[in-house]
Design a protein around this motif. Structure first.
Motif, PDB file in Angstrom:
ATOM      1  N   ASP A  66      -5.123  21.669 -15.513  1.00 30.04           N
ATOM      2  CA  ASP A  66      -6.370  21.549 -16.268  1.00 30.04           C
ATOM      3  C   ASP A  66      -7.059  22.899 -16.083  1.00 30.04           C
ATOM      4  O   ASP A  66      -7.675  23.166 -15.051  1.00 30.04           O
ATOM      5  N   THR A  73      -9.629  26.226 -12.260  1.00 26.33           N
ATOM      6  CA  THR A  73      -8.417  25.547 -12.703  1.00 26.33           C
ATOM      7  C   THR A  73      -8.005  24.494 -11.676  1.00 26.33           C
ATOM      8  O   THR A  73      -7.960  24.773 -10.477  1.00 26.33           O
ATOM      9  N   VAL A  78      -5.048  20.575 -21.235  1.00 26.59           N
ATOM     10  CA  VAL A  78      -4.435  19.971 -20.057  1.00 26.59           C
ATOM     11  C   VAL A  78      -2.958  19.796 -20.389  1.00 26.59           C
ATOM     12  O   VAL A  78      -2.624  19.203 -21.411  1.00 26.59           O
ATOM     13  N   ARG A 103     -12.252  15.301 -14.607  1.00 26.86           N
ATOM     14  CA  ARG A 103     -11.082  16.159 -14.814  1.00 26.86           C
ATOM     15  C   ARG A 103      -9.814  15.505 -14.275  1.00 26.86           C
ATOM     16  O   ARG A 103      -8.734  15.683 -14.842  1.00 26.86           O
ATOM     17  N   ASN A 135      -8.612  13.170 -16.833  1.00 33.17           N
ATOM     18  CA  ASN A 135      -8.093  13.846 -18.022  1.00 33.17           C
ATOM     19  C   ASN A 135      -6.613  14.182 -17.911  1.00 33.17           C
ATOM     20  O   ASN A 135      -5.985  14.544 -18.907  1.00 33.17           O
ATOM     21  N   ALA A 136      -6.037  14.065 -16.723  1.00 33.35           N
ATOM     22  CA  ALA A 136      -4.604  14.290 -16.566  1.00 33.35           C
ATOM     23  C   ALA A 136      -3.789  13.140 -17.139  1.00 33.35           C
ATOM     24  O   ALA A 136      -2.586  13.276 -17.369  1.00 33.35           O
TER      25      ALA A 136
END
Length: 371
Positions: free
Chosen positions: A190, A159, A214, A303, A306-307
């Motif tokens: 995430d 995570t 997310v 990742r 992806n926020a």
């Protein structure tokens, strides 16, 4: 000592701590010859540098990080420790010290060990790190955001949590569940995949059950807010857990709300608001405007992007995900990062309605057009 002198001393101590942390992070990958020379020069510059670096190593229980000192002249550090302020010796150095020194340490070295313990405690307090336990999947730890910058934390289950300034979370993992409580501030999650242990995030009187997503949680004086950046989150009533059956009763109860990509609600003791479309750019405005990475895996960098986007980058090939790259991108432009990945050998980018897939170029795919 007047206030000005005390302030200068505190500022210098903090600067040394920051340098020690920076060197520790650098050594998670092999140092170049130039870096190694610079690191040894930094250590030789002051016994305080040696003591503070060891405090960081000791705090992480990572004595491999001291291996770089094998090339340092042992006598230099030992003599310096005896002449100057107390210094904690590295385990890698200790084997070369004369046996009588090991059997009966002098006053300076006893003080050094004590100073090292104090330095480690101070370091843990400064970083906002509490108790940590990681055995058989059990974890207990508190994390606090830095004073002046966003802090990224990767938990043992994979995570990724980004903490705004002065934000605080408590992490509690056991064999059955992964639980995180947002104490204050802003945290973006995430969530790592672990089919055996559900992820539950406590926010005041509600519990958020992650279903592959997310999402952002904000807690302040005006109330609590949940925003789903991508995926899906189920909102449960924390009071259901206090009923007979505990967490099982909580998970089997009817959800207070179900949110999907791009939705937002407010949470309070009286209930939840009506779901509203979220302005993702506004919600994530507290995150850094640039994503900088040095020798980082493509999977981890994706990742971080992806926020900022409701159309996540999904790395489907393990070899691609593990490849390391360096660069700087505007955080609000994941398309540029995806276009960059498409230029790499044996990489293909496939754009779909709700995600962008990164696959191997030899993988057969007829479901969507290319980015």
């Amino acid at each position: 000592m007047n206030n000005s002198t005390q302030f200068d001393a505190a500022r210098q101590a903090r600067r040394i701590t920051e340098q020690a942390v920076s060197w520790y992070i650098e050594q998670q990958e092999p140092l170049t010859e130039r870096q190694r020379v610079a690191f040894l020069a930094w250590l030789r510059a002051s016994p305080r540098h040696v003591a503070e670096y060891f405090a960081v190593v000791q705090m992480h229980g990572d004595f491999k990080a001291a291996a770089a000192l094998k090339t340092l002249t042992v006598e230099q550090l030992v003599d310096q420790a005896g002449r100057d302020n107390p210094v904690v010796m590295f385990p890698m150095v200790g084997s070369a010290i004369r046996k009588e020194h090991v059997a009966r340490p002098g006053r300076a070295r006893r003080m050094a060990m004590r100073a090292g313990g104090l330095a480690a405690a101070a370091m843990m307090a400064w970083l906002g790190i509490g108790y940590w336990r990681d055995a058989n999947g059990l974890v207990e730890r508190s994390f606090q955001g830095d004073v002046a910058a966003v802090r990224a934390v990767t938990l043992p289950d994979g995570t990724l949590v980004q903490l705004d300034r002065n934000s605080v979370i408590d992490v509690h993992f056991d064999k059955r569940f992964r639980r995180i409580e947002v104490i204050k501030g802003n945290a973006l999650f995430d969530v790592g995949k672990d089919m055996r242990r559900p992820m539950l995030v406590n926010v005041g009187g509600h519990v958020l059950q992650d279903i592959g997503t997310v999402f952002d949680v904000k807690r302040d004086a005006s109330g609590d807010t949940l925003t789903v950046i991508s995926g899906r989150v189920r909102v449960l009533n924390a009071a259901d857990e206090s009923k007979q059956g505990g967490i099982a009763a909580l998970l089997s109860a009817d959800p207070v709300a179900d949110l999907t990509t791009g939705q937002q609600i407010s949470l309070s003791v009286s209930g939840v608001s009506i779901k509203q479309p979220a302005q993702v750019a506004k919600v994530t405005a507290w995150l850094p405007s640039e994503i900088r990475f040095q020798h980082e895996t493509i999977g981890n960098v994706a990742r971080r992007f992806n926020a900022y986007t409701s159309k996540p980058l999904v790395i489907e090939n393990g070899s691609i995900a593990d490849e390391r790259i360096s660069g700087i991108f505007h955080a609000d432009n994941p398309q540029a990062f995806a276009a960059y990945l498409a230029t790499l050998p044996d990489v293909r980018v496939v754009e779909e309605r709700d995600r962008v897939r990164i696959i191997a170029s030899n993988q057969t795919d007829t479901k969507a057009g290319h980015l």
